[in-house]
Each structure stands twice: as structure tokens, then as C-alpha cells.
Write an enzyme that holds these catalytic residues in place. Structure first.
Site, short mmCIF file in Angstrom:
data_model
loop_
_atom_site.label_atom_id
_atom_site.label_comp_id
_atom_site.label_asym_id
_atom_site.label_seq_id
_atom_site.Cartn_x
_atom_site.Cartn_y
_atom_site.Cartn_z
N LYS A 13 0.81 -1.22 0.00
CA LYS A 13 0.00 0.00 0.00
C LYS A 13 0.84 1.27 0.00
CE LYS A 13 -1.16 -0.41 4.84
NZ LYS A 13 0.02 0.21 5.41
N ARG A 88 -6.14 3.12 11.54
CA ARG A 88 -5.69 1.76 11.86
C ARG A 88 -6.63 1.06 12.83
NH1 ARG A 88 -0.48 1.83 9.63
NH2 ARG A 88 0.84 0.23 10.51
N ARG A 127 12.60 -7.34 2.36
CA ARG A 127 12.48 -5.90 2.09
C ARG A 127 13.66 -5.12 2.67
NH1 ARG A 127 7.02 -2.51 3.50
NH2 ARG A 127 7.66 -2.63 5.68
N ARG A 160 13.96 -2.48 7.94
CA ARG A 160 13.20 -1.82 9.00
C ARG A 160 13.24 -2.70 10.24
NH1 ARG A 160 7.42 0.27 6.81
NH2 ARG A 160 6.83 -0.48 8.86
N ARG A 171 2.57 -7.77 13.88
CA ARG A 171 1.90 -6.70 13.14
C ARG A 171 0.68 -7.25 12.40
NH1 ARG A 171 6.60 -4.65 9.63
NH2 ARG A 171 5.18 -3.10 8.79
#
Ligand code: AMP
Length: 213
Positions: A13, A88, A127, A160, A171
Site C-alpha cells: 500500500k 488503523r 524488504r 526496518r 503486526r
């Protein structure tokens, strides 16, 4: 036009929000980016949220609601924006509705990028981003030419802190518990558009443009 992008971590996103914002000349507001910037700059806000973010938990509503309020007020009404990573949970969705009503603005669409849990874990473990220019890389689809360094400026690549597998799983849990009700909230308002997020990025982008027409 004002849009909200929803989807689990790693659904793409953020990448799509930046691309769509550019194509439609909308402002891009990412609460995750704003908070990471505060952590990097060691501001008072950054110090408050650093540990919470490292664990993959949500930072308190009053902090993000105030951040979003300031950003929305700073953007000209005529321009329009994409909210990426906000709301959220239900209290944030309700605050946003209150803010929009108060400013006589409206949310046009909420786009939900659908990606399975196994794909999320696979994507986030590969990532990386440049420590200097922030360019993104994904193993194995989009790897740097030289292991561990950015193609553009040769600076080292970083992950990250919250992309570590156990944190990613947390998460995902937080997303299911806290953010899934936001999907229902926008479905009830008849503005939710679901997008198949496991297609190639160009097709996801095209589907989003079609959905917001
Ligand atoms: P993101 O880049 O959207 O994945 O966000 C990274 C982290 O920032 C999240 O795991 C949360 O700790 C925090 N965060 C971002 N947006 C919000 C929000 N709307 N509410 C609470 N915490 C948030």
C-alpha cells in the site's frame, strides 16, 4: 479526491499510494513515514513512539490523530490526499469522519489491498532500503546489483526494525484485531473497494486507478 489505503503490512500500500498520488496529483500522507522520521530525528515524539514501533504495536490514538489533523489542515482542500496507514482502528476511523464532517470534506474511497499472510511474511523478510536515499529493494524480485549496497549511491542497505519475522507476525495479528473492523466500517459506508494485491505491481496500480474513477 480524498482516499484511504488499507491493507496488511507488506501489502504494497505504501508503494502504490506514492505512485497513485503522483499520477493523480494528490498529497501522500503516511503516518508510518511521519513517525519513522520523528524517531530518526530523535524528537520528543520520536522518543515516545520508538519502542512501541519496534514491537509492531500501534502508537496511541491521540498521537496519530493529532499528526493527521495537522497534516490535513496544512493541505489545500482543492488538492486532495491519500492517507496511507491511517486509520488503523475504529476510534481513528471515527475521528477521521468527525474531522471531515467538521471541515465539510468527504472521503471518496477506501482501497483495500488483499494479500495473504504467507505472502506478507515472504515479502517483508526480503524488504531492504537505502540508508541514505531510501530507495527500496525486494529479494528476490528486485535485488541490488551488488549485495547489500544501493544501486543509486552505493550506500549500505538496511531493513526496518519491525520487518523481523516475529515482529511481522505480531503486526499481522494487530492488523486483524484492530484494522479489520475499519474495513467493515467503510464497507458499511459503501466506499470500500477491494483490490487483488498479489498481482504484479503494474496491474495493482491499474486496478486502483479503475476503482477510483
Ligand atoms: P507502517 O509504515 O504504516 O507499517 O507503520 C509502521 C508503524 O508505525 C506501525 O507498526 C505502528 O507502530 C505505527 N503506526 C503507523 N500508523 C499508525 C496509526 N494510524 N496508528 C497507530 N500506529 C501507527
Amino acid at each position: 479526491m480524498n482516499l484511504v489505503f488499507l491493507g496488511p503490512p507488506g501489502s504494497g500500500k505504501g508503494t502504490q499510494a506514492i505512485r497513485v498520488a503522483k499520477a493523480m496529483s494528490l498529497a501522500h500522507i503516511s503516518t508510518g513515514d511521519l513517525l519513522r522520521e520523528a524517531v530518526k530525528n530523535k524528537t520528543e515524539l520520536g522518543k515516545k513512539v520508538e519502542d512501541i514501533m519496534k514491537k509492531g504495536q500501534l502508537v496511541p490514538d491521540e498521537i496519530v490523530i493529532s499528526l493527521i489533523g495537522q497534516k490535513i489542515s496544512a493541505i489545500e482542500k482543492a488538492k486532495g490526499f491519500i492517507l496511507d496507514g491511517f486509520p488503523r482502528n475504529l476510534p481513528q476511523a471515527e475521528s477521521l469522519k468527525f474531522m471531515f464532517d467538521h471541515k465539510k470534506m468527504k472521503l471518496d474511497k477506501a482501497l483495500l489491498l488483499q494479500v495473504s499472510d504467507s505472502e506478507v511474511v515472504k515479502r517483508l523478510s526480503g524488504r531492504w532500503h537505502c540508508s541514505k536515499c531510501n530507495s527500496g529493494y525486494n529479494y528476490p524480485r528486485n535485488m541490488p546489483k551488488h549485495e547489500g549496497v544501493c544501486d543509486k549511491d552505493g550506500e549500505p542497505l538496511l531493513r526496518r526494525a519491525d520487518d523481523e519475522e516475529s515482529v511481522v507476525r505480531n503486526r499481522l495479528e494487530v492488523y486483524k484485531r484492530e484494522t479489520s473492523p475499519v474495513e467493515k466500517f467503510y464497507r458499511k459506508e459503501s466506499i470500500l473497494k477491494e483490490i487483488e494485491g498479489e498481482q504484479i505491481p503494474d496491474k495493482v496500480f491499474q486496478d486502483i486507478l479503475t476503482a477510483v474513477k
